[in-house]
Write a protein that holds these residues in place. Structure first.
Motif, PDB file in Angstrom:
ATOM      1  N   ALA A  80      -2.174   5.504   9.690  1.00 49.75           N
ATOM      2  CA  ALA A  80      -1.762   5.112   8.577  1.00 49.75           C
ATOM      3  C   ALA A  80      -2.551   3.714   8.191  1.00 49.75           C
ATOM      4  N   MET A  81      -2.456   2.911   8.992  1.00 51.60           N
ATOM      5  CA  MET A  81      -3.012   1.735   8.658  1.00 51.60           C
ATOM      6  C   MET A  81      -4.657   1.639   8.647  1.00 51.60           C
ATOM      7  N   GLU A  84      -5.473   2.844   5.002  1.00 49.83           N
ATOM      8  CA  GLU A  84      -5.427   2.158   4.081  1.00 49.83           C
ATOM      9  C   GLU A  84      -6.263   0.760   4.210  1.00 49.83           C
ATOM     10  N   HIS A  85      -7.263   1.010   5.169  1.00 44.18           N
ATOM     11  CA  HIS A  85      -8.329  -0.100   5.635  1.00 44.18           C
ATOM     12  C   HIS A  85      -7.840  -1.332   5.816  1.00 44.18           C
ATOM     13  N   PHE A  86      -6.582  -1.448   6.597  1.00 42.51           N
ATOM     14  CA  PHE A  86      -6.137  -2.858   6.912  1.00 42.51           C
ATOM     15  C   PHE A  86      -7.031  -3.548   7.963  1.00 42.51           C
TER      16      PHE A  86
END
Length: 87
Positions: A80-81, A84-86
């Motif tokens: 998930a991270m 989202e391109h964290f």
């Protein structure tokens, strides 16, 4: 491996070691597993488990399953991270 779970299931179903092992292995193989923790081949263990309505995975210790659950959750979080391109 939770051998006690295997043994409890065998006894709950009313199987003797001789009856359970019939056509799969000799009784002493089953006895060594239940009493001394000597795990038979996966082929034999799989057949014995099927006869008891279990899978080999059912015999995994709860701690091992908890670790797998945590790893799966962490993998989902990581995916998930990344999506989202964290940084």
């Amino acid at each position: 491996m939770d051998i006690e779970k295997f043994t409890r299931q065998r006894k709950a179903l009313g199987h003797s070691q001789v009856a359970l092992s019939q056509g799969i292995c000799i009784q002493s193989t089953l006895s060594k597993f239940e009493n001394n923790g000597k795990v038979p081949s996966l082929a034999i263990l799989g057949q014995l488990c099927r006869r008891l309505g279990l899978t080999i995975d059912d015999l995994n210790d709860d701690d091992v399953q908890a670790v797998r659950h945590v790893r799966a959750s962490l993998d989902k979080i990581e995916e998930a991270m990344m999506a989202e391109h964290f940084p």
